[in-house]
Design a protein around this motif. Sequence first.
Motif, short mmCIF file in Angstrom:
data_model
loop_
_atom_site.label_atom_id
_atom_site.label_comp_id
_atom_site.label_asym_id
_atom_site.label_seq_id
_atom_site.Cartn_x
_atom_site.Cartn_y
_atom_site.Cartn_z
N PHE A 487 0.83 -1.19 0.00
CA PHE A 487 0.00 0.00 0.00
C PHE A 487 0.87 1.25 0.00
O PHE A 487 2.06 1.22 0.35
N LYS A 488 0.25 2.36 -0.41
CA LYS A 488 0.91 3.66 -0.31
C LYS A 488 0.66 4.24 1.08
O LYS A 488 -0.48 4.30 1.54
N ASN A 489 1.73 4.67 1.74
CA ASN A 489 1.58 5.21 3.08
C ASN A 489 0.63 6.40 3.12
O ASN A 489 -0.19 6.54 4.05
N ALA A 490 0.72 7.22 2.11
CA ALA A 490 -0.11 8.44 2.09
C ALA A 490 -1.60 8.07 2.01
O ALA A 490 -2.45 8.73 2.64
N ARG A 491 -1.90 7.01 1.23
CA ARG A 491 -3.32 6.63 1.09
C ARG A 491 -3.85 6.06 2.39
O ARG A 491 -4.99 6.37 2.80
N LEU A 492 -3.07 5.24 3.08
CA LEU A 492 -3.51 4.68 4.35
C LEU A 492 -3.60 5.78 5.41
O LEU A 492 -4.52 5.79 6.23
N GLU A 493 -2.67 6.72 5.37
CA GLU A 493 -2.70 7.83 6.32
C GLU A 493 -3.98 8.64 6.16
O GLU A 493 -4.63 9.03 7.15
N LYS A 494 -4.40 8.88 4.91
CA LYS A 494 -5.63 9.62 4.65
C LYS A 494 -6.83 8.91 5.27
O LYS A 494 -7.70 9.55 5.88
N PHE A 495 -6.87 7.58 5.14
CA PHE A 495 -7.99 6.82 5.69
C PHE A 495 -8.01 6.89 7.22
O PHE A 495 -9.07 7.09 7.83
N LEU A 496 -6.85 6.76 7.84
CA LEU A 496 -6.79 6.81 9.31
C LEU A 496 -7.23 8.18 9.82
O LEU A 496 -7.92 8.29 10.84
N LYS A 497 -6.85 9.23 9.12
CA LYS A 497 -7.27 10.58 9.51
C LYS A 497 -8.78 10.75 9.34
O LYS A 497 -9.44 11.43 10.14
N PHE A 498 -9.33 10.11 8.27
CA PHE A 498 -10.78 10.18 8.05
C PHE A 498 -11.52 9.57 9.24
O PHE A 498 -12.51 10.14 9.73
N ARG A 499 -11.04 8.42 9.72
CA ARG A 499 -11.72 7.77 10.85
C ARG A 499 -11.64 8.64 12.11
O ARG A 499 -12.60 8.71 12.88
N ILE A 500 -10.51 9.30 12.30
CA ILE A 500 -10.38 10.19 13.46
C ILE A 500 -11.34 11.37 13.33
O ILE A 500 -12.03 11.75 14.30
N ARG A 501 -11.42 11.94 12.12
CA ARG A 501 -12.28 13.11 11.90
C ARG A 501 -13.75 12.76 12.14
O ARG A 501 -14.50 13.57 12.69
N ARG A 502 -14.14 11.55 11.82
CA ARG A 502 -15.52 11.14 12.02
C ARG A 502 -15.79 10.59 13.42
O ARG A 502 -16.88 10.14 13.73
N GLY A 503 -14.76 10.61 14.29
CA GLY A 503 -14.94 10.17 15.67
C GLY A 503 -14.95 8.67 15.87
O GLY A 503 -15.43 8.19 16.91
N VAL A 504 -14.45 7.91 14.89
CA VAL A 504 -14.40 6.44 15.01
C VAL A 504 -13.00 5.95 14.65
O VAL A 504 -12.80 5.22 13.68
N PRO A 505 -11.97 6.37 15.42
CA PRO A 505 -10.60 5.98 15.07
C PRO A 505 -10.38 4.47 15.22
O PRO A 505 -11.06 3.80 16.00
N LEU A 506 -9.42 3.97 14.48
CA LEU A 506 -9.02 2.56 14.62
C LEU A 506 -8.23 2.39 15.92
O LEU A 506 -7.53 3.30 16.36
N HIS A 507 -8.31 1.19 16.48
CA HIS A 507 -7.55 0.89 17.69
C HIS A 507 -6.28 0.11 17.39
O HIS A 507 -5.34 0.11 18.18
N GLN A 508 -6.28 -0.58 16.23
CA GLN A 508 -5.12 -1.44 15.94
C GLN A 508 -4.92 -1.54 14.44
O GLN A 508 -5.88 -1.69 13.67
N LEU A 509 -3.66 -1.46 14.03
CA LEU A 509 -3.27 -1.63 12.63
C LEU A 509 -2.22 -2.73 12.56
O LEU A 509 -1.23 -2.69 13.29
N LYS A 510 -2.44 -3.75 11.69
CA LYS A 510 -1.47 -4.82 11.50
C LYS A 510 -0.89 -4.74 10.11
O LYS A 510 -1.62 -4.65 9.12
N VAL A 511 0.45 -4.75 10.05
CA VAL A 511 1.13 -4.71 8.76
C VAL A 511 2.25 -5.74 8.78
O VAL A 511 2.67 -6.21 9.84
N GLY A 512 2.74 -6.10 7.60
CA GLY A 512 3.87 -7.00 7.51
C GLY A 512 5.14 -6.32 7.98
O GLY A 512 5.32 -5.10 7.82
N ARG A 513 6.03 -7.14 8.59
CA ARG A 513 7.28 -6.58 9.10
C ARG A 513 8.07 -5.95 7.95
O ARG A 513 8.28 -6.56 6.90
N GLY A 514 8.48 -4.70 8.14
CA GLY A 514 9.24 -3.99 7.12
C GLY A 514 8.39 -3.15 6.19
O GLY A 514 8.92 -2.44 5.33
N ALA A 515 7.04 -3.25 6.33
CA ALA A 515 6.17 -2.48 5.44
C ALA A 515 6.23 -0.99 5.74
O ALA A 515 5.97 -0.16 4.85
N LEU A 516 6.57 -0.63 6.98
CA LEU A 516 6.64 0.78 7.37
C LEU A 516 8.07 1.14 7.75
O LEU A 516 8.69 0.44 8.55
#
Length: 553
Positions: A487-516
């Motif tokens: 995935f593109k970091n910027a695209r995932l970042e946009k989604f995480l910010k959207f959830r925060i803005r709507r008041g329903v943030p994620l609690h956990q994100l799982k990614v493959g080792r080395g993806a970030l």
Amino acid sequence: MTDLRPAALHLAKFCATFEKDMIDNVQSRLHDFNLSKETLRQGLQGLRERLEQSAHLIESLENLCSPIGRLSDDLILQILEYCMDDAYREWNWEEPLEFPAAFSLCSRWRNVAIKSPSLWSKLRLPMGSHLLGLFVERSANCRLEIKIENDDFISRPEDLQGPKGFGSFCRTFARLSPRISRLYLHWTDGDSADHELRFAVLRLMGLNELTSLEFLKITDYNNDALPAPVLNAPNLEEFNFVGYPPQIPEVSHDLVDFKCDWLELGPQDILSLLSKYPKLENFDITNGNPPVYIRRVACSMLSLPHLETLRVRSFLPTDMNELITNLHIPSWRTMRLAMFLNREKVERRPVGEWGIEEFLGRHISAFDGIIFFKEPRRRYHFYYTLTSKSGREMHMKYNASLGSSTPIASLPKLSSYPNNLSSIDFDLLELPTTHDLIRGLSSWSNVTRIRVRTEKSEFARLLSVLEQEPDIICPLLEVLDCNGTIFKNARLEKFLKFRIRRGVPLHQLKVGRGALDPSAKQKFQALVGEIHEVQRLPQPSYRDMEAWEEELR
């Protein structure tokens, strides 16, 4: 290191003394006129033979000094068992048994081989009377594994082709019956098959106690009027049968593991089979070429209180549902159900046939998770798993070939059924259409976890679906697992910010080792409660492929 020179000097002195005494003794006897020369010659010959035995003894002692000579009898036996297992696998009615070379490596190994009953406990019948006698004698009283084939009457050993020899074979088999723990029977049909052997063995099995029998496999391609025997095998635990159901012998009602493989069985046929074994714990049936039309009749509910694992392949979805809904199996843990649908079957049915959506929909309410998977190299094969927090799993393999292309199960159709889904897994190179994703995910409002493994562009499309407004899709979503997805970091970042803005943030994100990288990880840490970096998933990721015996290499 031990100094061996004193022992060597002692041995040399011993040999010199022995040679001198021997010469003195012979010379003194030469002067004894009461002793004939022939008697003296015989004495020297006896001495020579004894010295030759001593030479062999020294060779044996030398062997003991080598690394292989220091092996214990138990290790030698293990080696011989591996060798014999290989020889046993190669042994068939066309290729006679060849004893492993290790059996005659030296006198010690030969003695271990001869005196170890376990090496003689596996037999392929029929075999010549001399070889059979050897196995019977050397196997002592240990339990036996026997394989019997009737491929060709001509291949029967010559000394068993007459009435006398065959009668002797039958008496030996009857005598061995109480010692058989594993029995494999392979009965072919056709003019060249040894039908006399099949008739005799089945008759003897019905007449004799099989008190040690724990495993039985029968492959019977005959469709004759020969009555199936009633077996006295009280300790039988596992029974595998391939062939016409009328040829299935009657076995203990205490059977716990039953596997069956044949053609054209309907749900009622399988229910009838299952009713004979109320204590089953595992049932596995392969149903090739299911009947096109099955007359629907009312069936009584069948209770199998001990059944834990059910594996059925294959049925049309409607027939599979009839089978499952007529079973009361409170202890079940795992089901593996293979279904199919093709145009020929649909057109020849007098009523409409279910698709996979109707089958899933009928059962989805009893589960809280669903997995969608498609192996890319199999055009029409789809896999679905319904999971529950209690540990129950219903795995479904679906082979659909109704046209040039067949999509994954329709999410709008599935979402129309009552459900309690809280977890969804998409393991698909190509996700459902945007329309279907919106319809399905909008209806599954209790979802708290989504795991996705797909292409980069498909993942971005899923994020766009989850960003639909004004109503939030999956408002309770807490965990997003995208291990295995690029995935593109910027695209995932946009989604995480959207959830925060709507008041329903994620609690956990799982990614493959080395993806970030470290900077991205630090940035994401502020947008989500926890970030778990886990080992990257292998190809393919679906965890149950081995259970379906798929060749994915």
